[in-house]
Design an enzyme around this catalytic site. Structure first.
Site, PDB file in Angstrom:
ATOM      1  N   ILE A 231      36.510  47.790  41.069  1.00 36.77           N
ATOM      2  CA  ILE A 231      37.488  48.700  40.449  1.00 36.77           C
ATOM      3  C   ILE A 231      36.776  49.887  39.798  1.00 36.77           C
ATOM      4  CG2 ILE A 231      39.465  48.846  38.878  1.00 36.77           C
ATOM      5  CD1 ILE A 231      39.633  45.732  39.069  1.00 36.77           C
TER       6      ILE A 231
ATOM      7  N   ASN B 260      24.539  46.341  35.421  1.00 40.10           N
ATOM      8  CA  ASN B 260      23.315  45.550  35.611  1.00 40.10           C
ATOM      9  C   ASN B 260      23.173  45.054  37.054  1.00 40.10           C
ATOM     10  OD1 ASN B 260      25.113  43.451  35.832  1.00 40.10           O
ATOM     11  ND2 ASN B 260      24.407  42.323  34.032  1.00 40.10           N
TER      12      ASN B 260
ATOM     13  N   ASN C  19      26.764  41.992  40.182  1.00 39.87           N
ATOM     14  CA  ASN C  19      27.759  41.735  41.232  1.00 39.87           C
ATOM     15  C   ASN C  19      28.071  43.012  42.012  1.00 39.87           C
ATOM     16  OD1 ASN C  19      29.447  39.887  42.598  1.00 39.87           O
ATOM     17  ND2 ASN C  19      31.247  40.662  41.500  1.00 39.87           N
TER      18      ASN C  19
ATOM     19  N   ASP D 228      22.229  46.481  30.928  1.00 41.61           N
ATOM     20  CA  ASP D 228      23.192  45.443  30.542  1.00 41.61           C
ATOM     21  C   ASP D 228      23.930  45.863  29.265  1.00 41.61           C
ATOM     22  OD1 ASP D 228      23.156  42.129  31.287  1.00 41.61           O
ATOM     23  OD2 ASP D 228      24.170  42.789  29.457  1.00 41.61           O
TER      24      ASP D 228
ATOM     25  N   PHE E  45      34.574  48.182  32.388  1.00 44.37           N
ATOM     26  CA  PHE E  45      34.857  47.208  33.452  1.00 44.37           C
ATOM     27  C   PHE E  45      33.865  46.052  33.453  1.00 44.37           C
ATOM     28  CE2 PHE E  45      36.310  51.303  35.221  1.00 44.37           C
ATOM     29  CZ  PHE E  45      37.592  50.966  35.626  1.00 44.37           C
TER      30      PHE E  45
ATOM     31  N   SER F 277      43.761  41.653  32.039  1.00 48.61           N
ATOM     32  CA  SER F 277      44.238  41.035  33.278  1.00 48.61           C
ATOM     33  C   SER F 277      45.584  40.372  33.058  1.00 48.61           C
ATOM     34  CB  SER F 277      43.205  39.983  33.700  1.00 48.61           C
ATOM     35  OG  SER F 277      43.726  39.140  34.691  1.00 48.61           O
TER      36      SER F 277
ATOM     37  N   TYR G  47      37.507  32.268  31.559  1.00 47.57           N
ATOM     38  CA  TYR G  47      37.652  33.676  31.942  1.00 47.57           C
ATOM     39  C   TYR G  47      38.872  34.287  31.249  1.00 47.57           C
ATOM     40  CZ  TYR G  47      38.991  37.797  34.558  1.00 47.57           C
ATOM     41  OH  TYR G  47      39.374  39.081  34.877  1.00 47.57           O
TER      42      TYR G  47
ATOM     43  N   LYS H 105      39.287  37.233  28.146  1.00 50.63           N
ATOM     44  CA  LYS H 105      40.126  38.444  28.147  1.00 50.63           C
ATOM     45  C   LYS H 105      41.013  38.474  26.903  1.00 50.63           C
ATOM     46  CE  LYS H 105      38.691  40.335  31.923  1.00 50.63           C
ATOM     47  NZ  LYS H 105      37.862  41.522  31.850  1.00 50.63           N
TER      48      LYS H 105
ATOM     49  N   ASN I 131      39.370  35.284  46.262  1.00 50.58           N
ATOM     50  CA  ASN I 131      40.677  35.948  46.309  1.00 50.58           C
ATOM     51  C   ASN I 131      41.208  36.048  47.739  1.00 50.58           C
ATOM     52  OD1 ASN I 131      39.189  37.714  43.782  1.00 50.58           O
ATOM     53  ND2 ASN I 131      41.114  36.683  43.412  1.00 50.58           N
TER      54      ASN I 131
HETATM   55  P1  NAD Z   1      33.211  43.523  39.878  1.00 50.04           P
HETATM   56  O1  NAD Z   1      32.443  42.259  39.717  1.00 50.04           O
HETATM   57  O2  NAD Z   1      33.277  44.132  41.218  1.00 50.04           O
HETATM   58  O3  NAD Z   1      32.686  44.623  38.844  1.00 50.04           O
HETATM   59  C1  NAD Z   1      32.163  44.296  37.596  1.00 50.04           C
HETATM   60  C2  NAD Z   1      30.829  45.022  37.461  1.00 50.04           C
HETATM   61  O4  NAD Z   1      30.283  44.729  36.163  1.00 50.04           O
HETATM   62  C3  NAD Z   1      29.807  44.590  38.500  1.00 50.04           C
HETATM   63  O5  NAD Z   1      29.287  45.749  39.122  1.00 50.04           O
HETATM   64  C4  NAD Z   1      28.720  43.870  37.678  1.00 50.04           C
HETATM   65  O6  NAD Z   1      27.438  44.054  38.233  1.00 50.04           O
HETATM   66  C5  NAD Z   1      28.886  44.514  36.318  1.00 50.04           C
HETATM   67  N1  NAD Z   1      28.481  43.676  35.177  1.00 50.04           N
HETATM   68  C6  NAD Z   1      28.836  42.400  34.910  1.00 50.04           C
HETATM   69  N2  NAD Z   1      28.286  41.998  33.750  1.00 50.04           N
HETATM   70  C7  NAD Z   1      27.573  43.057  33.266  1.00 50.04           C
HETATM   71  C8  NAD Z   1      26.791  43.274  32.105  1.00 50.04           C
HETATM   72  N3  NAD Z   1      26.587  42.304  31.208  1.00 50.04           N
HETATM   73  N4  NAD Z   1      26.208  44.480  31.913  1.00 50.04           N
HETATM   74  C9  NAD Z   1      26.382  45.476  32.839  1.00 50.04           C
HETATM   75  N5  NAD Z   1      27.107  45.319  33.960  1.00 50.04           N
HETATM   76  C10 NAD Z   1      27.703  44.124  34.171  1.00 50.04           C
HETATM   77  O7  NAD Z   1      34.699  43.231  39.318  1.00 50.04           O
HETATM   78  P2  NAD Z   1      35.999  44.119  39.421  1.00 50.04           P
HETATM   79  O8  NAD Z   1      36.955  43.420  40.317  1.00 50.04           O
HETATM   80  O9  NAD Z   1      35.651  45.539  39.674  1.00 50.04           O
HETATM   81  O10 NAD Z   1      36.539  43.931  37.937  1.00 50.04           O
HETATM   82  C11 NAD Z   1      36.261  44.867  36.916  1.00 50.04           C
HETATM   83  C12 NAD Z   1      36.889  44.386  35.623  1.00 50.04           C
HETATM   84  O11 NAD Z   1      38.291  44.210  35.827  1.00 50.04           O
HETATM   85  C13 NAD Z   1      36.364  43.037  35.150  1.00 50.04           C
HETATM   86  O12 NAD Z   1      36.265  43.062  33.742  1.00 50.04           O
HETATM   87  C14 NAD Z   1      37.439  42.063  35.585  1.00 50.04           C
HETATM   88  O13 NAD Z   1      37.507  40.928  34.744  1.00 50.04           O
HETATM   89  C15 NAD Z   1      38.691  42.908  35.434  1.00 50.04           C
HETATM   90  N6  NAD Z   1      39.796  42.464  36.305  1.00 50.04           N
HETATM   91  C16 NAD Z   1      39.584  42.297  37.639  1.00 50.04           C
HETATM   92  C17 NAD Z   1      40.628  41.853  38.455  1.00 50.04           C
HETATM   93  C18 NAD Z   1      40.415  41.612  39.914  1.00 50.04           C
HETATM   94  O14 NAD Z   1      41.186  40.858  40.511  1.00 50.04           O
HETATM   95  N7  NAD Z   1      39.427  42.216  40.562  1.00 50.04           N
HETATM   96  C19 NAD Z   1      41.879  41.609  37.888  1.00 50.04           C
HETATM   97  C20 NAD Z   1      42.058  41.806  36.521  1.00 50.04           C
HETATM   98  C21 NAD Z   1      41.000  42.243  35.724  1.00 50.04           C
HETATM   99  C1  WQD Z   2      46.573  35.127  45.359  1.00 46.54           C
HETATM  100  C2  WQD Z   2      47.511  34.158  46.055  1.00 46.54           C
HETATM  101  C3  WQD Z   2      46.782  31.882  45.918  1.00 46.54           C
HETATM  102  C4  WQD Z   2      43.170  32.488  48.352  1.00 46.54           C
HETATM  103  C5  WQD Z   2      42.993  35.701  40.523  1.00 46.54           C
HETATM  104  C6  WQD Z   2      42.562  35.360  39.131  1.00 46.54           C
HETATM  105  C7  WQD Z   2      43.133  36.355  38.152  1.00 46.54           C
HETATM  106  C8  WQD Z   2      42.842  37.802  38.576  1.00 46.54           C
HETATM  107  C9  WQD Z   2      43.098  38.049  40.031  1.00 46.54           C
HETATM  108  C10 WQD Z   2      41.047  38.726  37.327  1.00 46.54           C
HETATM  109  C11 WQD Z   2      47.753  32.864  45.273  1.00 46.54           C
HETATM  110  C12 WQD Z   2      46.767  32.361  47.362  1.00 46.54           C
HETATM  111  C13 WQD Z   2      44.341  32.664  47.653  1.00 46.54           C
HETATM  112  C14 WQD Z   2      43.188  31.691  49.530  1.00 46.54           C
HETATM  113  C15 WQD Z   2      45.553  31.349  49.240  1.00 46.54           C
HETATM  114  N1  WQD Z   2      41.482  38.168  38.373  1.00 46.54           N
HETATM  115  N2  WQD Z   2      45.505  32.102  48.090  1.00 46.54           N
HETATM  116  N3  WQD Z   2      44.383  31.146  49.918  1.00 46.54           N
HETATM  117  O1  WQD Z   2      45.028  33.617  41.825  1.00 46.54           O
HETATM  118  O2  WQD Z   2      46.619  35.580  41.601  1.00 46.54           O
HETATM  119  O3  WQD Z   2      44.416  35.703  40.579  1.00 46.54           O
HETATM  120  O4  WQD Z   2      42.519  37.007  40.844  1.00 46.54           O
HETATM  121  O5  WQD Z   2      41.571  38.905  36.266  1.00 46.54           O
HETATM  122  O6  WQD Z   2      42.593  36.060  36.912  1.00 46.54           O
HETATM  123  O7  WQD Z   2      43.030  34.053  38.811  1.00 46.54           O
HETATM  124  O8  WQD Z   2      44.592  35.818  43.050  1.00 46.54           O
HETATM  125  O9  WQD Z   2      43.765  36.394  45.279  1.00 46.54           O
HETATM  126  O10 WQD Z   2      43.011  34.218  44.226  1.00 46.54           O
HETATM  127  O11 WQD Z   2      45.373  34.441  44.993  1.00 46.54           O
HETATM  128  O12 WQD Z   2      46.601  30.828  49.625  1.00 46.54           O
HETATM  129  O13 WQD Z   2      42.151  31.466  50.178  1.00 46.54           O
HETATM  130  O14 WQD Z   2      46.910  33.747  47.292  1.00 46.54           O
HETATM  131  O15 WQD Z   2      47.221  30.551  45.851  1.00 46.54           O
HETATM  132  O16 WQD Z   2      49.077  32.478  45.515  1.00 46.54           O
HETATM  133  P1  WQD Z   2      45.230  35.073  41.755  1.00 46.54           P
HETATM  134  P2  WQD Z   2      44.078  35.232  44.421  1.00 46.54           P
END
Ligand code: NAD
Ligand code: WQD
Length: 336
Positions: free
Chosen positions: A14, A34, A37, A60, A82, A126, A150, A154, A200
């Site tokens: 993101i 850092n 990921n 970091d 993020f 989230s 997790y 948040k 996911n």
């Molecule tokens: P991502 O893992 O792709 O990005 C997170 C980045 O943070 C990575 O590049 C990682 O290297 C870096 N990072 C982690 N710990 C660090 C640290 N201690 N110091 C410096 N860098 C660090 O994840 P994303 O999907 O882009 O998510 C970004 C944010 O959004 C996260 O906080 C995540 O919890 C939140 N979020 C993500 C989702 C989702 O489904 N992807 C949903 C809701 C919230």
């Molecule tokens: C979506 C739907 C699964 C994989 C997670 C985290 C949440 C947030 C977003 C950060 C669900 C189904 C999934 C598969 C499947 N992250 N599924 N087969 O569970 O809504 O949320 O990611 O904040 O905290 O819990 O997302 O993409 O894992 O699942 O059937 O192999 O797909 O059951 O209905 P979820 P998801």
């Protein structure tokens, strides 16, 4: 000195899309990551997309002296935060690592910001903080709960930010609750590249379509939903990125604690996602229904009125765009 936006976690999924949106809107951007990921090649790719690269600092958010130096050497007007770990099951196995990284890291960052008098922050929260909601769509005043470290991290960070706002009301704070971000940049140059087996749904679908995985396991078709599979609010990552720019504009004009959902306001089932992917890409996605995944909920989608009203923002890309863009990115990953 020109002011920049500091983007922690800016090489991640993101964060990288938000950097692209910021750079395209004319902001100067500093990325702090850092690389736990993500990959630094994102920085050059942002240069290709936007015609200029962000500054990059590999480091970091838990490193106090690095942060203090960063804020001394650069003029930062706001932080978009993020950086964090995000795998739910890993957080159950390694709770201390999650609390140290997510909560500890945020405390270190906020302390350095306070010292440097940088008082605008947008935080990646989230929809997980809504736990198993009593109804849908979910509004921002729904009760919060969590079932894993997790989610707890948040909620804790949301609370820390609220306390900070109350005691030091000259802070401007955005707590953005993302629903299910998917898709990739339309350029095909940046996207989500999970390490190992994806947790996911969308990356699992694209990897299966690419032949890297045999089939998608659908986690349950006995939910109380129209087709029995789980329903989520999938949002295109570029729409989500634009939500951050809207929140930044809003906070520049309003000294507030802003808490908003960023979703589309529409739910889609797992089967609908697979069908839409197949129609919009022409690829087959073999699947098999298996048992429910522990901790999953039946349905979750956002009420987006507050974001629409306060930020003048709404998501405008549909499921087909999300699938096509995710697939274009998957093909790029296969080539690289
Ligand atoms: P991502 O893992 O792709 O990005 C997170 C980045 O943070 C990575 O590049 C990682 O290297 C870096 N990072 C982690 N710990 C660090 C640290 N201690 N110091 C410096 N860098 C660090 O994840 P994303 O999907 O882009 O998510 C970004 C944010 O959004 C996260 O906080 C995540 O919890 C939140 N979020 C993500 C989702 C989702 O489904 N992807 C949903 C809701 C919230
Ligand atoms: C979506 C739907 C699964 C994989 C997670 C985290 C949440 C947030 C977003 C950060 C669900 C189904 C999934 C598969 C499947 N992250 N599924 N087969 O569970 O809504 O949320 O990611 O904040 O905290 O819990 O997302 O993409 O894992 O699942 O059937 O192999 O797909 O059951 O209905 P979820 P998801």
């Amino acid at each position: 000195m020109v002011s920049s936006i500091l983007v922690t976690g800016g090489t991640g999924f993101i964060g990288s899309h938000t950097c692209a949106a910021l750079l395209n809107a004319g902001y100067d951007v500093i990325v702090l990551d850092n690389l736990s990921n993500s990959d630094s090649s994102v920085i050059q790719r942002l240069g290709q997309i936007c015609g200029r690269e962000p500054s990059f600092i590999k480091g970091d958010i838990r490193d106090t002296s690095l942060l203090n130096t960063l804020f001394q050497e650069h003029s930062v007007s706001a932080v978009i935060h993020f950086a964090g770990l995000k795998a739910v099951s890993e957080s159950v196995d390694k709770p201390l690592m999650y609390y140290q990284n997510n909560v500890g890291g945020t405390l270190t960052l906020l302390t350095a910001m306070q010292l440097a008098n940088v008082k605008t922050i947008i935080f990646s929260s989230s929809a997980t903080v809504y736990g198993d909601p009593v109804s849908v769509p979910i509004t921002e005043n729904f009760p919060r709960s969590c079932t894993n470290p997790y989610g707890a991290s948040k909620m804790m960070i949301e609370d820390i930010l609220a306390d900070l706002y109350t005691t030091k009301s000259n802070w401007r704070i955005g707590r953005l609750r993302y629903f299910n971000p998917v898709g990739a940049h339309a350029s095909g140059l940046i996207g989500e590249n999970p390490i190992g087996i994806p947790n996911n749904l969308m990356p699992f679908i694209t990897q299966t379509a690419a032949g890297l995985r045999q089939e998608v396991s659908i986690f349950g078709n006995d939910y109380d939903t129209p087709d029995g599979t789980g329903i989520r609010d999938y949002i295109h990552v570029e729409d989500l990125a634009n939500g951050h720019l809207a929140a930044l504009d809003y906070l520049n004009q309003n000294r507030e604690l802003l808490t908003v959902n960023l979703g589309t306001g529409q739910g889609a089932s797992v089967l609908e996602m697979i069908n839409t992917f197949e129609h919009s890409t022409g690829c087959q996605v073999p699947y098999r229904v298996v048992g429910r995944r522990q901790g999953d909920i039946a349905e979750c989608w956002a009420d987006t009125k507050l974001a629409n009203h306060l930020l003048g923002w709404q998501a405008n890309r549909g499921l087909e765009d999300m699938c096509r863009d995710a697939w274009r990115w998957q093909l790029r990953c296969l080539r690289d």
